[in-house]
Motif scaffolding. Structure first.
Motif, PDB file in Angstrom:
ATOM      1  N   HIS A   3      39.946  45.411  19.205  1.00  0.00           N
ATOM      2  CA  HIS A   3      41.081  44.503  19.344  1.00  0.00           C
ATOM      3  C   HIS A   3      42.023  44.751  18.179  1.00  0.00           C
ATOM      4  O   HIS A   3      41.593  45.082  17.087  1.00  0.00           O
ATOM      5  CB  HIS A   3      40.631  43.034  19.287  1.00  0.00           C
ATOM      6  N   ASP A  15      38.110  38.296  25.466  1.00  0.00           N
ATOM      7  CA  ASP A  15      37.789  38.967  26.721  1.00  0.00           C
ATOM      8  C   ASP A  15      38.704  38.391  27.801  1.00  0.00           C
ATOM      9  O   ASP A  15      39.004  37.196  27.790  1.00  0.00           O
ATOM     10  CB  ASP A  15      36.315  38.721  27.066  1.00  0.00           C
ATOM     11  N   GLU A  16      39.119  39.212  28.745  1.00  0.00           N
ATOM     12  CA  GLU A  16      40.034  38.754  29.793  1.00  0.00           C
ATOM     13  C   GLU A  16      39.441  37.664  30.683  1.00  0.00           C
ATOM     14  O   GLU A  16      40.180  36.947  31.354  1.00  0.00           O
ATOM     15  CB  GLU A  16      40.512  39.935  30.637  1.00  0.00           C
ATOM     16  N   ILE A  37      46.237  38.489  26.012  1.00  0.00           N
ATOM     17  CA  ILE A  37      45.075  38.559  26.898  1.00  0.00           C
ATOM     18  C   ILE A  37      45.230  39.847  27.704  1.00  0.00           C
ATOM     19  O   ILE A  37      46.155  39.982  28.500  1.00  0.00           O
ATOM     20  CB  ILE A  37      44.933  37.301  27.778  1.00  0.00           C
ATOM     21  N   GLY A  38      44.371  40.811  27.398  1.00  0.00           N
ATOM     22  CA  GLY A  38      44.538  42.149  27.975  1.00  0.00           C
ATOM     23  C   GLY A  38      45.839  42.740  27.475  1.00  0.00           C
ATOM     24  O   GLY A  38      46.110  42.757  26.283  1.00  0.00           O
ATOM     25  N   ARG A  40      48.811  41.522  28.473  1.00  0.00           N
ATOM     26  CA  ARG A  40      49.841  40.479  28.586  1.00  0.00           C
ATOM     27  C   ARG A  40      49.914  39.634  27.318  1.00  0.00           C
ATOM     28  O   ARG A  40      48.914  39.396  26.672  1.00  0.00           O
ATOM     29  CB  ARG A  40      49.534  39.538  29.759  1.00  0.00           C
TER      30      ARG A  40
END
Length: 105
Positions: A3, A15-16, A37-38, A40
């Motif tokens: 990350h 985590d998504e 998030i991911g 996005r």
């Protein structure tokens, strides 16, 4: 999974599949915070102050909802939690390792 913390991020989602983000600094009620998030970048307005390292709900959860962090269930809600709420021992209970919460096989 690696990350990176993007400049300007206020919270980190591990985590998504997670329902919570982790505060990267002390945050105040009313703050419109950004989290990744991911791929996005999302945001949520805080309804409570959230101390550094504590969890923030990024989705609405009903009572009895299994809360995910790190892609794993970390607890179950004991009351409804709105997106933007501080998530801690006052509104979730830990269920990992509890024999009374074990699924019957």
């Amino acid at each position: 999974m690696a990350h990176s913390i993007e400049p300007g991020a206020d919270a980190l989602v591990m985590d998504e599949a997670d329902h919570v983000a982790t505060a990267l600094k002390d945050l105040e009620a009313g703050d419109d915070i950004r989290y990744r998030i991911g791929t996005r970048v999302e945001h949520v307005v805080l309804l409570d102050p959230v101390p550094f390292g504590h969890k923030i709900s990024i989705v609405a959860m009903e009572t009895g909802f299994d809360v995910r962090k790190y892609g794993e269930v970390i607890g179950r809600t004991v009351c409804p939690i709105e997106a933007g709420r501080h998530v801690h021992v006052h509104n979730i209970e830990g269920i990992r390792g509890r024999g009374d919460q074990a699924v019957a096989k």
